[in-house]
Design an enzyme around this catalytic site. Structure first.
Site, PDB file in Angstrom:
ATOM      1  CB  CYS A 156      -0.949   0.088   1.182  1.00  9.98           C
ATOM      2  SG  CYS A 156      -2.089  -1.271   1.289  1.00  9.98           S
ATOM      3  CG  ASN A 201       1.566   1.119   4.191  1.00  8.99           C
ATOM      4  OD1 ASN A 201       1.358  -0.072   3.995  1.00  8.99           O
ATOM      5  ND2 ASN A 201       2.780   1.623   4.245  1.00  8.99           N
ATOM      6  N   GLY A 202      -0.681  -0.659   6.334  1.00  5.90           N
ATOM      7  CA  GLY A 202      -0.320  -1.467   7.499  1.00  5.90           C
ATOM      8  C   GLY A 202      -1.491  -2.332   7.913  1.00  5.90           C
ATOM      9  CD1 TRP A 245       0.396  -6.351  -2.812  1.00  7.60           C
ATOM     10  CD2 TRP A 245       0.141  -6.846  -0.649  1.00  7.60           C
ATOM     11  NE1 TRP A 245       0.830  -7.644  -2.617  1.00  7.60           N
ATOM     12  CE2 TRP A 245       0.683  -7.980  -1.289  1.00  7.60           C
ATOM     13  CE3 TRP A 245      -0.107  -6.930   0.724  1.00  7.60           C
ATOM     14  CZ2 TRP A 245       0.986  -9.166  -0.628  1.00  7.60           C
ATOM     15  CZ3 TRP A 245       0.188  -8.107   1.386  1.00  7.60           C
ATOM     16  CH2 TRP A 245       0.737  -9.212   0.708  1.00  7.60           C
ATOM     17  CD  GLU A 287      17.903 -12.662  -6.725  1.00  9.26           C
ATOM     18  OE1 GLU A 287      17.336 -13.228  -5.771  1.00  9.26           O
ATOM     19  OE2 GLU A 287      17.507 -11.586  -7.183  1.00  9.26           O
ATOM     20  CE  LYS A 317      14.602 -10.723  -9.116  1.00  9.95           C
ATOM     21  NZ  LYS A 317      15.281 -10.551  -7.880  1.00  9.95           N
ATOM     22  CG  HIS A 351      22.347 -36.446  -3.176  1.00 14.72           C
ATOM     23  ND1 HIS A 351      22.875 -37.671  -2.826  1.00 14.72           N
ATOM     24  CD2 HIS A 351      23.404 -35.601  -3.286  1.00 14.72           C
ATOM     25  CE1 HIS A 351      24.196 -37.560  -2.695  1.00 14.72           C
ATOM     26  NE2 HIS A 351      24.539 -36.318  -2.976  1.00 14.72           N
ATOM     27  CD  GLU A 383      10.712 -11.200  -7.872  1.00 16.75           C
ATOM     28  OE1 GLU A 383       9.982 -10.868  -6.939  1.00 16.75           O
ATOM     29  OE2 GLU A 383      11.915 -10.906  -7.920  1.00 16.75           O
ATOM     30  NE  ARG A 409       4.553   2.023  -0.011  1.00 19.87           N
ATOM     31  CZ  ARG A 409       5.538   1.794   0.840  1.00 19.87           C
ATOM     32  NH1 ARG A 409       6.777   1.985   0.462  1.00 19.87           N
ATOM     33  NH2 ARG A 409       5.293   1.397   2.068  1.00 19.87           N
ATOM     34  CE  LYS A 467      11.924  -2.593  -4.959  1.00 19.97           C
ATOM     35  NZ  LYS A 467      12.721  -3.621  -5.640  1.00 19.97           N
TER      36      LYS A 467
HETATM   37  C1  AGP Z   1      12.894  -9.479  -4.905  1.00 21.80           C
HETATM   38  O1  AGP Z   1      12.896  -9.481  -6.281  1.00 21.80           O
HETATM   39  C2  AGP Z   1      11.611  -9.514  -4.251  1.00 21.80           C
HETATM   40  N1  AGP Z   1      10.642  -8.714  -4.829  1.00 21.80           N
HETATM   41  C3  AGP Z   1      11.559  -9.743  -2.757  1.00 21.80           C
HETATM   42  O2  AGP Z   1      11.936 -11.068  -2.586  1.00 21.80           O
HETATM   43  C4  AGP Z   1      12.409  -8.848  -1.829  1.00 21.80           C
HETATM   44  O3  AGP Z   1      13.763  -9.076  -2.042  1.00 21.80           O
HETATM   45  C5  AGP Z   1      12.009  -9.148  -0.368  1.00 21.80           C
HETATM   46  O4  AGP Z   1      10.660  -8.844  -0.171  1.00 21.80           O
HETATM   47  C6  AGP Z   1      12.858  -8.404   0.631  1.00 21.80           C
HETATM   48  O5  AGP Z   1      12.714  -7.019   0.533  1.00 21.80           O
HETATM   49  P1  AGP Z   1      13.699  -6.036   1.267  1.00 21.80           P
HETATM   50  O6  AGP Z   1      15.051  -6.256   0.698  1.00 21.80           O
HETATM   51  O7  AGP Z   1      13.163  -4.664   0.973  1.00 21.80           O
HETATM   52  O8  AGP Z   1      13.655  -6.369   2.731  1.00 21.80           O
END
Ligand code: AGP
Length: 602
Positions: free
Chosen positions: A2, A101-102, A75, A475, A479, A498, A482, A27, A597
Site C-alpha cells: 500500500c 498502510n499497514g 495491496w 536468485e 527472478k 540426490h 516472480e 507498493r 515492493k
Molecule cells: C525481490 O525481487 C523480491 N521482490 C523480494 O523477494 C524482496 O527481495 C524481499 O521482499 C525483501 O525485501 P527487502 O530487501 O526490501 O527487505
C-alpha cells in the site's frame, strides 16, 4: 504494501494525488482511490479496482476540484480487491476520510465494539475501524481525537486523515509503516516514499513511530503520542526526479539492470568513504553472526556467509527473517545480527532484528533506503547507494548488497588482522575494475534476448550453481518465478544427483552457472550429468573451456573477474533472461501479480 499520499496547498489536488500514486504503484496495485475536500467544503471520495490508470479512467469527466486531499494504492490484506475495500475509508457522518498502510491487529475487537454502538461497516478491511473510531471518540479537534484513537490501535500503520470539520489540514500518524512529510512553499505533502512527491520538493521530514503530524499549507507540527510538540529539522534529498522516471527504458526493471555499473561504483565509494563506521571497532566482541533477510536480500546473505566466514572468520548462520523470529536461537550480547533489506521496511526482517536486540544482540543492517525504519532501529548501518529501486524485482540492490557484504568481510578481516593491507589493496583493485566488467557483460543482452525468445514457453526451469554461485542459482530462479510466473527451482549442482536429477529430460532447460573457479571441474561433471539425461544446457560462464562449449546448447560469456566476485557478474544474464522471458510472455514486469515492493506485514 500500500502507498499513501496527501497534499495541502494551492494547486489542484487531484493531479498531485494521481502523480504521487503512480510513483507509489510499486507498493500495491489491487485498487486505488482518493478523497478530497472540494471548494464547497464537501468530502468527495472516488475509488476504482485495479491500477492507477483505472482510477484515472474512472475520474475522467468528473471535474473534481479542491486543494486538499489524500490518495491510496492498495495491496490487499483484509478483504479482496473490491471498490468497497478500496481506500479511502470514511466515517458514518461523512466528515472524515482516511488512507492507511499497514494492519490494525486488534480491529476485530474494535469493530465488535463499534457495531454494538450502532456503527455499520461497508468494507471487510481493518482500516474502516479507524474512521469510525475517530467519529466515536471526537473530542474538540482532529489532533486531540487522533491522539486518543492512536492509543487504542495495535499493529503497524501509517495513516493520513482529512476532515470537513477542519478542512485546511491533514493529520498523519505513524507506527511501523513508513511515512515522510514533504515540505514545500505554501504547500505540504505526505507520502509513503520520497519519489511520490519529489517533483514538488526535495525537503523532507521522516515521521517516527508513535508520532502524529498536523499539516497545513504553511505549517507542519509534530507531536508525540502524549501530545507534546517535537522539534524536527527537514533533510534535503539530492536526487532529481529522473530517479523516478524510466528514462527511455521500457520498464524500470530494465533501467535498473543497466544502472548496475553506476550503483556498484557509488556503493563501493560510499563504503570506502565511511570506513570509520563503529561496527569495525567492535567486531572482536562478537563470536557468532546471524544473517537475517527475505527474498533477494536473503540470497545476498547466503553469498555473504562465504565471504564473512572466509575473511572475517566468524561463524555465520543465514536464515529467513520470518523463520528466525520464531525459533529459539542462542542469542546473547556476543551475537551480531546482520539484517539485509533494500527497503528497510520489511516487517519480518525488522521485527526479527528488534527481538534480537531485546536479547542483548547488536544489529548491523545493510539498507538502501536512507532513514528507513530498519536503518534507524539498527546499532550500525551500512548503506547501498543505488537510489530508489522501483521495479518490484530487485536487481541493482542485489548486486549492491553483495558488494557491501564483500567489503564488510574484507575490511572487517583487515581490522581483525586476518587480511594484510596488501591483500586489501589487491581486493580494492579487483573492485575498481568490476563496474567495467558489468558493462561488458551487459553487452550480451541481444544473445540473452534470443535465448529468452526460444525458451519463453517452457513450463519449468532449473538453475544450478555451486559454492558462491549456488545462491546465484536461487536468485535466478526467484527472478524468473516472480515476473514470468514460470516454475523455476534453484539447486546446488552437487546435490542434484540426490533427487532433482529425476526431473531432467529433453524438455527441461537447465541454467548452469559455471565460473572457472576452484570447483569448475566439479561443475563440469554436473553439467555432463544433465546432458547425459538430454537436458537443455544454458551456460553462464567466464571460461573458454571447449568441453563446456560442446555440452552447452546456449552459452553466455560473462567478463572474467576475481572468482570471489563472480556472483556479482553471473547474476546479470539471469536478470536479463527473466526480464525478456516475462516481456515476451506479455507479463507486467514492474508490477507482477500478487507482489508488492515493500512487504510491511508479517
Ligand atoms: C525481490 O525481487 C523480491 N521482490 C523480494 O523477494 C524482496 O527481495 C524481499 O521482499 C525483501 O525485501 P527487502 O530487501 O526490501 O527487505
Amino acid at each position: 504494501m500500500c502507498g499513501i499520499v496527501g497534499y495541502v496547498g494551492s494547486r489542484e489536488v487531484v493531479p498531485v494525488l494521481i502523480h504521487g500514486l503512480m510513483r507509489l504503484e510499486y507498493r500495491g496495485y489491487d485498487s486505488a482511490g482518493i478523497a478530497i475536500i472540494d471548494e464547497t467544503g464537501n468530502l468527495i471520495i472516488e475509488k476504482a479496482v485495479g491500477k492507477i490508470k483505472d482510477l484515472t479512467e474512472h475520474l475522467w469527466g468528473k471535474n473534481i476540484k479542491g486543494h486538499i486531499g489524500i490518495g491510496h494504492t492498495r495491496w490487499a490484506t483484509h478483504g479482496p480487491p473490491t471498490v468497497e475495500n478500496a481506500h479511502p475509508h470514511k466515517s458514518r457522518d461523512n466528515s472524515i476520510a482516511l488512507v492507511h498502510n499497514g494492519i490494525v491487529e486488534n480491529y476485530v475487537q474494535l469493530k465488535e465494539d463499534l457495531i454494538s454502538k450502532g456503527y455499520k461497516f461497508s468494507s471487510q478491511t481493518d482500516t474502516e475501524v479507524i474512521a469510525h473510531l475517530i467519529e466515536e471518540e471526537w473530542d474538540e479537534n482532529l489532533l486531540k481525537t487522533v491522539l486518543k484513537v492512536a492509543k487504542k490501535l495495535k499493529g503497524a500503520y501509517a495513516v493520513g486523515i482529512i476532515s470537513t470539520k477542519e478542512p485546511d489540514k491533514i493529520v498523519a500518524l505513524r507506527k511501523g509503516s513508513p511515512l515522510v512529510i514533504g515540505i514545500g512553499e505554501g504547500e505540504n505533502f505526505i507520502a509513503s516514499d520520497i519519489p511520490a512527491v519529489l517533483e514538488y520538493t526535495n525537503k523532507f521530514i521522516t515521521l517516527n513511530d508513535d508520532e502524529i503530524a498536523v499539516i497545513t499549507k504553511d505549517s507542519v507540527d509534530i507531536y508525540n503520542i502524549d501530545g507534546e510538540k517535537l522539534e524536527r529539522e527537514p533533510f534535503t534529498v539530492n536526487w532529481d526526479i529522473s530517479v523516478a522516471e524510466k528514462e527511455g527504458y521500457k520498464h524500470f526493471m530494465l533501467k535498473e539492470i543497466h544502472q548496475q555499473p553506476k550503483s556498484l561504483t557509488d556503493t563501493i565509494s560510499g563504503f570506502l568513504s565511511n570506513l570509520d563506521n563503529p561496527v569495525f571497532d567492535n567486531l572482536n566482541k562478537f563470536n557468532k553472526l546471524y544473517i537475517i533477510a527475505c527474498g533477494t536480500s536473503f540470497h545476498a546473505g547466503l553469498v555473504g556467509k562465504f565471504w564473512i566466514e572466509k575473511f572475517l572468520k566468524i561463524p555465520v548462520i543465514v536464515d529467513y527473517a520470518s523463520e528466525f523470529r520464531y525459533r529459539e536461537s542462542p542469542i546473547d550480547e556476543k551475537t551480531l545480527i546482520l539484517a539485509i533489506s533494500q527497503s528497510g521496511e520489511t516487517a519480518d526482517t525488522r521485527f526479527a532484528a528488534i527481538d534480537s536486540q531485546k536479547k542483548g544482540a547488536k544489529v548491523l543492517s545493510i539498507v538502501n533506503v536512507v532513514g528507513s525504519s530498519l536503518s534507524r532501529e539498527s546499532d550500525y548501518v551500512l548503506y547501498t547507494y543505488c537510489g530508489p529501486e522501483i521495479g518490484v524485482a530487485a536487481t541493482k540492490t542485489y548486486t549492491a548488497q553483495l558488494i557491501t557484504l564483500f567489503l564488510f568481510a574484507v575490511y572487517g578481516g583487515l581490522k581483525r588482522g586476518f587480511i594484510s593491507q596488501r591483500e586489501f589493496e589487491d581486493f580494492r583493485h579487483h573492485l575498481s575494475i568490476l563496474p567495467k566488467a558489468i558493462e561488458e557483460t551487459l553487452k550480451w543482452e541481444d544473445k540473452i534476448k534470443d535465448i529468452a525468445y526460444k525458451y519463453q514457453n517452457v513450463k519449468d526451469f532449473l538453475f544450478l550453481g555451486r559454492g558462491l554461485n549456488y545462491p546465484t542459482a536461487l536468485e535466478g530462479a526467484l527472478k524468473l518465478k516472480e515476473i514470468s510466473y514460470i516454475h523455476a527451482e534453484g539447486y546446488p549442482a552437487g546435490e542434484m544427483k540426490h533427487g532433482p536429477i529425476a526431473l531432467i529430460d529433453e524438455n527441461m532447460p537447465v541454467v548452469c552457472i559455471a565460473p572457472e573457479d576452484e570447483i569448475f571441474e566439479k561443475m563440469l561433471s554436473n553439467i555432463q550429468e544433465v546432458k547425459a539425461r538430454k537436458g537443455i544446457v544454458i551456460t553462464v560462464t567466464d571460461s573458454d573451456n571447449s568441453e563446456l562449449e560442446k555440452l552447452s546448447d546456449e552459452i553466455v560469456k560473462v567478463e572474467k573477474v576475481s572468482s570471489q566476485l563472480s556472483p556479482i557478474v553471473n547474476i546479470l544474464p539471469l536478470q536479463l533472461l527473466s526480464y525478456y522471458i516475462a516481456t515476451f510472455l506479455g507479463k507486467d514486469v514492474d508490477q507482477p501479480r500478487n507482489l508488492a515492493k515493500t512487504v510491511t506485514v508479517e
